[in-house]
Scaffold this active site. Structure first.
Site, PDB file in Angstrom:
ATOM      1  N   HIS A 270       0.843  -1.194   0.000  1.00 45.75           N
ATOM      2  CA  HIS A 270       0.000   0.000   0.000  1.00 45.75           C
ATOM      3  C   HIS A 270       0.878   1.244   0.000  1.00 45.75           C
ATOM      4  CE1 HIS A 270      -3.668  -2.176   0.344  1.00 45.75           C
ATOM      5  NE2 HIS A 270      -3.399  -2.688   1.539  1.00 45.75           N
ATOM      6  N   CYS A 319      -0.107   2.314  -5.576  1.00 43.11           N
ATOM      7  CA  CYS A 319      -1.010   3.349  -6.062  1.00 43.11           C
ATOM      8  C   CYS A 319      -0.425   4.729  -5.776  1.00 43.11           C
ATOM      9  CB  CYS A 319      -2.368   3.206  -5.403  1.00 43.11           C
ATOM     10  SG  CYS A 319      -3.243   1.696  -5.861  1.00 43.11           S
TER      11      CYS A 319
END
Length: 646
Positions: A270, A319
């Protein structure tokens, strides 16, 4: 009284500028008053110096000459001093000398060298003034060489001759060092660059305590590790790190870097981007996480540049969405313009990076294509452009994910460039693939082959195999007991649904073992591990069951390099994922993104991975900022974002 002439003080050579006046001294003892005559060498003749009949010879240096002194007594005993050389530097003015000059070395010629090719001669020269004339000692990468003259000649250069050269000129009055000279030994016009070493740190965060788990990082880190090893990199690969462990890992990684090193940092997990700054999220980050819970890529890169690396490749499989406008921006100084940095982003700015979750075969879109091209013999940026083009042609992520490349690489350096080691090997952190292989014998005579292998730098595969039992025992069963020091569950299932086990089938060479134990989270271990094997068997004579135990100490040196801080395990870290193939963004919303939007996106992206069945899943993008990494945080800067997924 001496029966012959004995020289008690020899004249000394000197190295001086033209026009410098100096005195050559010679002393001798004899049974009568010694008589002196100085000579100099001219071409092949030895010419006496008119009037030079004293033990001291005062000369004004005009040209380089050799001198010698003859001493005799009245009994026709004769002795000659050593030849001495007065070297005269014609183009060096006396103004270069310090005032007063006591004869200490003064460098007048620093070594230089043109581009050197393999198999061609390498000639380095230096020169220094000094009275007496200095002696010379050459150093290669800080190690003394056998060459102790002004000229250093290597008749046929090899890749190993590349590195840093300098020379020390010394005499009884002191020493002086030349400037350091960096020598590059090229293979030819097509391959002009070498690395002094290649070091890679790979971090994959899969099992988050407070966020959706990911499936692809374990696969991607494992596969990238193998590819980088083929390229000559020394690789440290780590799974599921909390914040303190990530900082410690980066700190050790930085210690392995140095001048001329090729450094690769890869993060899958993440992550997010805020105003052009990238952050990665440790597994212990809260929900929602704040800036102080995350780690800045740019700060790590600053530390890498300070190590004078030749190439810094940052691969961020994460991301780049940003959802928390309340968080302040980190204070990061601009990078120095060294022209040696390459960013490979799995996705473009303000977009998500996806992984395909297909049970055992989960993989990130970015890694799917990176592994196809990373072994190419071309400039790093050109290799990444091929990856970008392939991702752009993939219908699975058309309009949703496109790779981005940023760089300041001014030289055509490639990951395939050869290594020319310029110092001690970088084994401060590593160990061999097979850590331990040993045959142990129980008291009853049953033998067991025990093997420990490194899978990741903090994951060990322990396996045990029974050999043919002796004739007096039967119905033998073997059990490997988890060490008590390993707090997290250490035995991973061998069922086909377990993605780690299936990933490592080839690693384990498809051998059948009687017992298998997976030890992970080894960065938390601070002491030696006690591994116990229990053997259950039936004695043929008495028909009774018996049990014996053997213990083996796994020394801490066999484990991954320990990190300074332990952290409690979270039971959710081993939660499994569905086996259906699903395209999922590598992020989780920590702020305003809605679950409904994410679910709609998952439904829209029902694709198959390599023609497998399509199904529906997804996750929301991860976002975080890091503004205050003080103390250890700021010292160890963590590298950027990585893959995220639900």
């Amino acid at each position: 009284m001496p029966k012959a002439v004995v020289i008690t003080e020899q004249p000394a050579s000197a190295s001086v500028p033209a026009g410098y006046s100096l005195t050559l001294r010679c002393r001798a003892a004899a049974c009568t008053t010694p008589r002196y005559q100085w000579f100099y060498q001219h071409q092949a003749a030895c010419c006496p110096i008119a009037g030079a009949t004293e033990p001291d010879l005062l000369i004004t240096a005009r040209e380089t000459r050799l001198y010698i002194c003859r001493i005799n007594d009245l009994h026709k005993n004769v002795a000659f001093s050593n030849w001495v050389r007065v070297e005269v530097h014609q183009h060096v003015g006396k103004g270069l000398l310090p005032v007063p000059w006591q004869g200490e070395p003064v460098i007048v010629l620093n070594p230089t060298a043109p581009e050197v090719k393999v198999g061609k001669p390498l000639l380095l020269q230096c020169a220094a003034l000094g009275v007496p004339a200095p002696h010379y000692q050459w150093y290669h990468n800080g190690i003394p060489m056998k060459h102790q003259k002004k000229k250093l000649l290597i008749s046929s250069a090899k890749l190993g001759d590349a590195g840093t050269y300098l020379c020390c000129a010394a005499n009884g009055h002191g020493e002086h060092w030349t400037d350091a000279l960096e020598i590059h030994v090229g293979l030819g016009l097509a391959d002009p660059f070498v690395a002094t070493d290649k070091v890679a740190l790979l971090v994959g965060n899969n099992h988050y305590w407070n966020h959706p788990h990911l499936m692809a990082p374990v696969t991607d880190v494992f596969e990238l590790r193998l590819l980088l090893k083929r390229l000559g990199f020394r690789v440290v690969s780590l799974l599921d790190l909390n914040k303190a462990e990530m900082l410690s890992a980066v700190s050790r990684f930085l210690q392995l870097l140095g001048k001329g090193v090729y450094a690769v940092f890869y993060y899958a997990g993440h992550g997010y981007e805020h105003s052009g700054r990238n952050y990665m999220v440790p597994i212990d980050a809260p929900q929602p996480y704040a800036p102080e819970n995350c780690i800045s890529v740019q700060r790590i890169l600053q530390k890498m540049q300070q190590r004078q690396t030749a190439l810094n490749l940052i691969l961020l499989d994460t991301c780049r969405k940003w959802y928390n406008p309340q968080c302040a921006l980190s204070q990061v100084q601009p990078l120095e313009p060294w022209g040696n940095t390459v960013y490979g982003y799995a996705t473009s700015e303000d977009a998500e990076a996806y992984e395909v979750q297909d049970g055992e075969l989960s993989s990130g879109i970015f890694m799917k294509y990176l592994k196809r091209h990373i072994l190419q013999e071309k400039k790093v940026t050109h290799m990444l452009e091929d990856v970008l083009e392939d991702i752009g042609r993939d219908p699975l992520v058309t309009g949703k994910q496109v790779m981005e490349i940023k760089h300041t690489l001014k030289e055509a350096r490639a990951l395939t460039d050869p290594v020319c080691t310029a110092g001690p090997a970088v084994e401060l952190w590593g160990h061999s693939h097979e850590l331990l292989k040993e045959t142990l014998t129980f008291p009853c005579g049953v033998q067991v082959e025990l093997r420990c292998q490194e899978v990741f730098s903090n994951v060990m595969h322990v396996s045990a195999k029974l050999r043919a039992p002796p004739p007096h025992v039967t119905d033998v069963r073997l059990l490997l007991c988890r060490p008590t020091e390993v707090q997290e569950p250490a035995v991973l299932s061998n069922s086909p649904s377990d993605r780690v086990a299936s990933l490592l089938v080839s690693f384990c060479e498809q051998e059948e073992w009687d017992c298998v134990l997976w030890l992970h989270g080894l960065q938390k271990i601070q002491t030696d591990l006690l591994l116990q094997m229990d053997l259950h068997y039936t004695q043929l004579g008495t028909k009774q069951r018996a049990c014996e135990s053997l213990q083996k100490i796994l020394q801490k040196s066999l484990l991954a390099e320990p990190f300074p801080q332990k952290s409690a395990a979270n039971p959710s870290c081993l939660a499994g994922q569905g086996a259906a193939a699903t395209l999922c963004p590598k992020s989780t919303a920590a702020g305003s993104a809605s679950r409904e939007e994410s679910c709609c996106l998952r439904a829209e992206l029902r694709h198959s991975w390599q023609s497998s069945s399509r199904s529906n899943t997804g996750s929301e993008p991860e976002e975080n900022d890091e503004s205050d990494l003080s103390g250890l945080c700021s010292a160890l800067q963590r590298a950027g974002p990585g893959q995220d997924g639900p």
